[in-house]
Motif scaffolding. Structure first.
Motif, PDB file in Angstrom:
ATOM      1  N   LEU A   1       4.636  -7.140   9.773  1.00  0.00           N
ATOM      2  CA  LEU A   1       3.654  -7.111   8.691  1.00  0.00           C
ATOM      3  C   LEU A   1       4.053  -8.046   7.545  1.00  0.00           C
ATOM      4  CD1 LEU A   1       2.953  -3.270   8.657  1.00  0.00           C
ATOM      5  CD2 LEU A   1       1.296  -5.063   9.251  1.00  0.00           C
ATOM      6  N   SER A   2       5.361  -8.159   7.313  1.00  0.00           N
ATOM      7  CA  SER A   2       5.832  -9.072   6.266  1.00  0.00           C
ATOM      8  C   SER A   2       5.442 -10.503   6.578  1.00  0.00           C
ATOM      9  CB  SER A   2       7.345  -8.956   6.104  1.00  0.00           C
ATOM     10  OG  SER A   2       7.701  -7.661   5.667  1.00  0.00           O
ATOM     11  N   GLU A   3       5.570 -10.880   7.862  1.00  0.00           N
ATOM     12  CA  GLU A   3       5.175 -12.235   8.286  1.00  0.00           C
ATOM     13  C   GLU A   3       3.668 -12.424   8.085  1.00  0.00           C
ATOM     14  OE1 GLU A   3       5.152 -16.045   9.665  1.00  0.00           O
ATOM     15  OE2 GLU A   3       6.909 -14.812   9.174  1.00  0.00           O
ATOM     16  N   CYS A   4       2.897 -11.411   8.433  1.00  0.00           N
ATOM     17  CA  CYS A   4       1.443 -11.487   8.229  1.00  0.00           C
ATOM     18  C   CYS A   4       1.106 -11.635   6.748  1.00  0.00           C
ATOM     19  CB  CYS A   4       0.765 -10.239   8.796  1.00  0.00           C
ATOM     20  SG  CYS A   4       0.912 -10.060  10.588  1.00  0.00           S
ATOM     21  N   TYR A   5       1.797 -10.863   5.926  1.00  0.00           N
ATOM     22  CA  TYR A   5       1.527 -10.872   4.488  1.00  0.00           C
ATOM     23  C   TYR A   5       1.885 -12.219   3.851  1.00  0.00           C
ATOM     24  CZ  TYR A   5       1.854  -9.539  -0.448  1.00  0.00           C
ATOM     25  OH  TYR A   5       1.704  -9.475  -1.807  1.00  0.00           O
ATOM     26  N   ILE A   6       2.983 -12.813   4.310  1.00  0.00           N
ATOM     27  CA  ILE A   6       3.372 -14.136   3.802  1.00  0.00           C
ATOM     28  C   ILE A   6       2.260 -15.145   4.058  1.00  0.00           C
ATOM     29  CG2 ILE A   6       4.967 -16.076   4.191  1.00  0.00           C
ATOM     30  CD1 ILE A   6       7.150 -13.887   4.656  1.00  0.00           C
ATOM     31  N   ARG A   7       1.629 -15.039   5.216  1.00  0.00           N
ATOM     32  CA  ARG A   7       0.569 -15.983   5.580  1.00  0.00           C
ATOM     33  C   ARG A   7      -0.748 -15.688   4.848  1.00  0.00           C
ATOM     34  NH1 ARG A   7       1.028 -16.704  12.150  1.00  0.00           N
ATOM     35  NH2 ARG A   7       3.271 -17.111  12.267  1.00  0.00           N
ATOM     36  N   GLU A   8      -1.056 -14.380   4.703  1.00  0.00           N
ATOM     37  CA  GLU A   8      -2.342 -14.019   4.084  1.00  0.00           C
ATOM     38  C   GLU A   8      -2.095 -12.919   3.046  1.00  0.00           C
ATOM     39  OE1 GLU A   8      -5.447 -13.104   6.880  1.00  0.00           O
ATOM     40  OE2 GLU A   8      -4.560 -14.421   8.405  1.00  0.00           O
ATOM     41  N   GLN A   9      -1.782 -13.308   1.833  1.00  0.00           N
ATOM     42  CA  GLN A   9      -1.353 -12.353   0.813  1.00  0.00           C
ATOM     43  C   GLN A   9      -2.506 -11.555   0.202  1.00  0.00           C
ATOM     44  OE1 GLN A   9       1.324 -14.048  -2.046  1.00  0.00           O
ATOM     45  NE2 GLN A   9       2.680 -14.871  -0.468  1.00  0.00           N
ATOM     46  N   ARG A  10      -3.740 -11.909   0.543  1.00  0.00           N
ATOM     47  CA  ARG A  10      -4.881 -11.152   0.029  1.00  0.00           C
ATOM     48  C   ARG A  10      -5.570 -10.339   1.131  1.00  0.00           C
ATOM     49  NH1 ARG A  10      -6.338 -12.347  -5.007  1.00  0.00           N
ATOM     50  NH2 ARG A  10      -8.484 -11.637  -4.696  1.00  0.00           N
ATOM     51  N   ASN A  11      -4.902 -10.206   2.253  1.00  0.00           N
ATOM     52  CA  ASN A  11      -5.465  -9.441   3.361  1.00  0.00           C
ATOM     53  C   ASN A  11      -5.197  -7.948   3.132  1.00  0.00           C
ATOM     54  OD1 ASN A  11      -5.683  -8.055   5.963  1.00  0.00           O
ATOM     55  ND2 ASN A  11      -5.987 -10.110   6.808  1.00  0.00           N
ATOM     56  N   VAL A  12      -6.243  -7.206   2.840  1.00  0.00           N
ATOM     57  CA  VAL A  12      -6.100  -5.797   2.479  1.00  0.00           C
ATOM     58  C   VAL A  12      -5.574  -4.959   3.646  1.00  0.00           C
ATOM     59  CG1 VAL A  12      -7.350  -3.730   1.715  1.00  0.00           C
ATOM     60  CG2 VAL A  12      -7.879  -5.950   0.708  1.00  0.00           C
ATOM     61  N   ASP A  13      -5.962  -5.314   4.875  1.00  0.00           N
ATOM     62  CA  ASP A  13      -5.472  -4.563   6.039  1.00  0.00           C
ATOM     63  C   ASP A  13      -3.961  -4.662   6.149  1.00  0.00           C
ATOM     64  OD1 ASP A  13      -7.985  -3.745   6.747  1.00  0.00           O
ATOM     65  OD2 ASP A  13      -8.328  -5.399   8.144  1.00  0.00           O
ATOM     66  N   PHE A  14      -3.407  -5.869   5.971  1.00  0.00           N
ATOM     67  CA  PHE A  14      -1.961  -6.046   6.049  1.00  0.00           C
ATOM     68  C   PHE A  14      -1.263  -5.236   4.953  1.00  0.00           C
ATOM     69  CE2 PHE A  14      -2.731 -10.644   7.733  1.00  0.00           C
ATOM     70  CZ  PHE A  14      -3.224 -10.128   8.915  1.00  0.00           C
ATOM     71  N   ILE A  15      -1.807  -5.318   3.757  1.00  0.00           N
ATOM     72  CA  ILE A  15      -1.203  -4.617   2.607  1.00  0.00           C
ATOM     73  C   ILE A  15      -1.242  -3.103   2.822  1.00  0.00           C
ATOM     74  CG2 ILE A  15      -1.480  -4.150   0.139  1.00  0.00           C
ATOM     75  CD1 ILE A  15      -2.627  -7.060  -0.066  1.00  0.00           C
ATOM     76  N   SER A  16      -2.372  -2.596   3.318  1.00  0.00           N
ATOM     77  CA  SER A  16      -2.507  -1.152   3.542  1.00  0.00           C
ATOM     78  C   SER A  16      -1.541  -0.654   4.612  1.00  0.00           C
ATOM     79  CB  SER A  16      -3.949  -0.815   3.945  1.00  0.00           C
ATOM     80  OG  SER A  16      -4.838  -1.104   2.887  1.00  0.00           O
ATOM     81  N   GLN A  17      -1.356  -1.451   5.659  1.00  0.00           N
ATOM     82  CA  GLN A  17      -0.428  -1.050   6.719  1.00  0.00           C
ATOM     83  C   GLN A  17       1.020  -1.080   6.235  1.00  0.00           C
ATOM     84  OE1 GLN A  17      -1.114   0.390   9.345  1.00  0.00           O
ATOM     85  NE2 GLN A  17      -3.224  -0.111   9.865  1.00  0.00           N
ATOM     86  N   ILE A  18       1.345  -2.042   5.376  1.00  0.00           N
ATOM     87  CA  ILE A  18       2.688  -2.065   4.785  1.00  0.00           C
ATOM     88  C   ILE A  18       2.900  -0.797   3.956  1.00  0.00           C
ATOM     89  CG2 ILE A  18       4.146  -3.223   3.056  1.00  0.00           C
ATOM     90  CD1 ILE A  18       2.896  -5.893   3.998  1.00  0.00           C
ATOM     91  N   ALA A  19       1.891  -0.437   3.159  1.00  0.00           N
ATOM     92  CA  ALA A  19       1.973   0.786   2.347  1.00  0.00           C
ATOM     93  C   ALA A  19       2.130   2.012   3.236  1.00  0.00           C
ATOM     94  CB  ALA A  19       0.727   0.909   1.484  1.00  0.00           C
ATOM     95  N   TYR A  20       1.367   2.037   4.332  1.00  0.00           N
ATOM     96  CA  TYR A  20       1.446   3.177   5.256  1.00  0.00           C
ATOM     97  C   TYR A  20       2.851   3.317   5.835  1.00  0.00           C
ATOM     98  CZ  TYR A  20       0.694   6.012   9.439  1.00  0.00           C
ATOM     99  OH  TYR A  20       0.801   6.975  10.407  1.00  0.00           O
ATOM    100  N   CYS A  21       3.451   2.209   6.237  1.00  0.00           N
ATOM    101  CA  CYS A  21       4.812   2.250   6.802  1.00  0.00           C
ATOM    102  C   CYS A  21       5.803   2.769   5.767  1.00  0.00           C
ATOM    103  CB  CYS A  21       5.239   0.866   7.282  1.00  0.00           C
ATOM    104  SG  CYS A  21       4.388   0.335   8.783  1.00  0.00           S
ATOM    105  N   HIS A  22       5.684   2.305   4.535  1.00  0.00           N
ATOM    106  CA  HIS A  22       6.586   2.795   3.488  1.00  0.00           C
ATOM    107  C   HIS A  22       6.378   4.291   3.252  1.00  0.00           C
ATOM    108  CE1 HIS A  22       8.597  -0.834   2.311  1.00  0.00           C
ATOM    109  NE2 HIS A  22       7.466  -1.495   2.075  1.00  0.00           N
ATOM    110  N   THR A  23       5.139   4.749   3.346  1.00  0.00           N
ATOM    111  CA  THR A  23       4.865   6.183   3.179  1.00  0.00           C
ATOM    112  C   THR A  23       5.562   6.984   4.268  1.00  0.00           C
ATOM    113  OG1 THR A  23       2.696   5.687   2.229  1.00  0.00           O
ATOM    114  CG2 THR A  23       3.054   7.928   2.997  1.00  0.00           C
ATOM    115  N   GLN A  24       5.430   6.518   5.515  1.00  0.00           N
ATOM    116  CA  GLN A  24       6.040   7.238   6.639  1.00  0.00           C
ATOM    117  C   GLN A  24       7.556   7.226   6.563  1.00  0.00           C
ATOM    118  OE1 GLN A  24       4.076   9.047   8.713  1.00  0.00           O
ATOM    119  NE2 GLN A  24       2.570   8.320   7.231  1.00  0.00           N
ATOM    120  N   LEU A  25       8.121   6.204   5.915  1.00  0.00           N
ATOM    121  CA  LEU A  25       9.573   6.118   5.748  1.00  0.00           C
ATOM    122  C   LEU A  25      10.044   6.834   4.478  1.00  0.00           C
ATOM    123  CD1 LEU A  25       9.965   2.380   6.801  1.00  0.00           C
ATOM    124  CD2 LEU A  25      10.894   4.346   8.042  1.00  0.00           C
ATOM    125  N   GLY A  26       9.105   7.461   3.772  1.00  0.00           N
ATOM    126  CA  GLY A  26       9.458   8.217   2.579  1.00  0.00           C
ATOM    127  C   GLY A  26       9.719   7.368   1.357  1.00  0.00           C
TER     128      GLY A  26
END
Length: 391
Positions: free
Chosen positions: A53-78
């Protein structure tokens, strides 16, 4: 010279290799990398997913799907602080992003920051006022905030939008029962049991309604239906034993009450009712043992501390009426003057009429205890002014 040429060739070779590796990475389509991330998420490999997801975000920093999935992963990791940053970023890019709004509310609720969670749940309803699930979530949040009226209102709206939601029916039935609105509780309960006749939680509520109405056969019927499904909840086995006692089914009563003793879930009430049952069976020695055990369990050298702790919790919750009741019980068991101060303080906070508060403040002042003495003296002077103007 020969060595120099060789070294130059090697440097060129590794430079070309490194560049090809970078080019190879950038040649992989972003959509492909994102699919790898989703597969890692599906396998609960959240750290691995974050790399993609970090690689995706570097390429498209305004992509809401990428950002939301990054947030979701951080949530699951506490990692809630990181998750909140990314979900907030998603909302800045898409102000009506349901996933981000809902998730932020949920994170704040998990952190028990209910006031922070509230605006997000309210925003969900503003976006879709026909969604019963949003109202249900809001209702639970209001309950945690101690706002019962708003909670019931939200549950009713959820029920209006989805009349077959058993969870909402359970909550409304329970609230009506706790507030002694038995007619409404029974009406709601009928709806639930028509949909799910063997629902254990609903049967528990039914048993409590029958208990409140002293309908012992109803208690027995409801609790037995739950026990046939494997339920042995301590409280309900207790009221089942008591119901059998009222119906003079003494052996059944003793069986269920002794089950609590065997599981070491007995209280003074368990032994009191066992004492009554054995007394009715003329088993006096056993009856005496259980009555004595009831006394031992019912009297504690620290009982005033328990009541004071309850009073302190009620005071923190700004439930001053309940705090007063607990501190009064504490003072019954102990003449500790600090309980006088707490009574004065809570009477002061709860009642507009300050006469009772003044009386307790004076009792505390005269006790000689110094812990709250300065506050008490200042407050007495202030209350004198208030009472003067009230007259």
């Amino acid at each position: 010279m020969k060595h120099l040429c060789t070294l130059s060739f090697l440097l060129l070779f590794f430079s070309i290799g490194a560049q090809e590796q970078v080019n190879s990475s950038t040649r992989i389509p972003t959509a492909t990398i994102y699919q790898e991330a989703l597969q890692a998420i599906a396998s609960y490999q959240f750290e691995e997913a974050l790399k993609y997801l970090s690689e995706c975000y570097i390429r498209e920093q305004r992509n809401v799907d990428f950002i939301s999935q990054i947030a979701y992963c951080h949530t699951q990791l506490g990692r809630y602080p990181d998750a909140k940053i990314y979900y907030s970023t998603a909302i800045k890019l898409d102000s009506v992003n349901i996933t981000a709004i809902s998730s932020l509310g949920s994170i704040y609720e998990k952190e028990r920051n209910y006031k922070k969670a509230l605006p997000y749940y309210q925003q969900l309803i503003e976006l879709d006022a026909t969604n019963s699930f949003y109202y249900k979530r809001l209702a639970y949040l209001y309950s945690k905030l101690g706002d019962m009226f708003s909670g019931v209102e939200a549950f009713l709206k959820a029920h209006q939008l989805n009349e077959r939601d058993i969870e909402v029916i359970q909550q409304l039935s329970d609230v009506y029962l706790r507030t002694d609105n038995l007619e409404y509780a029974e009406e709601m309960l009928r709806k639930g049991l028509n949909t799910d006749p063997n629902n254990i939680k609903l049967l528990h509520i039914k048993a409590r309604i029958h208990k409140k109405k002293s309908e012992h056969e109803g208690v027995i019927s409801a609790v037995n239906r739950t026990m046939q499904q494997g339920d042995t909840t301590d409280y309900y086995q207790m009221i089942l034993g008591v119901a059998y006692l009222y119906m003079d089914s003494l052996e059944q009563s003793i069986f269920h009450l002794n089950a609590l003793v065997d599981r070491e879930k007995d209280t003074e009430h368990t032994h009191h009712y066992l004492g009554v049952a054995y007394h009715r069976m003329d088993s006096l020695d056993r009856s005496v043992v259980h009555f004595e055990t009831a006394i031992e369990k019912g009297i504690s050298q620290k009982i005033e501390v328990y009541y004071a702790d309850l009073g302190s919790i009620a005071e923190e919750r700004k439930d001053y009426k309940t705090a007063i009741a607990h501190y009064e019980k504490a003072y019954e068991y102990s003449d500790d003057p600090e309980f006088l101060f707490h009574l004065a303080h809570n009477y002061d906070l709860y009642y507009k009429d300050k006469k009772i508060a003044m009386r307790y403040y004076k009792k505390y002042r005269d006790s000689g205890n110094t812990k709250y003495q300065q506050y008490t003296l200042d407050r007495i002077e202030k209350l004198k002014e208030i009472l003067h103007f009230q007259r």
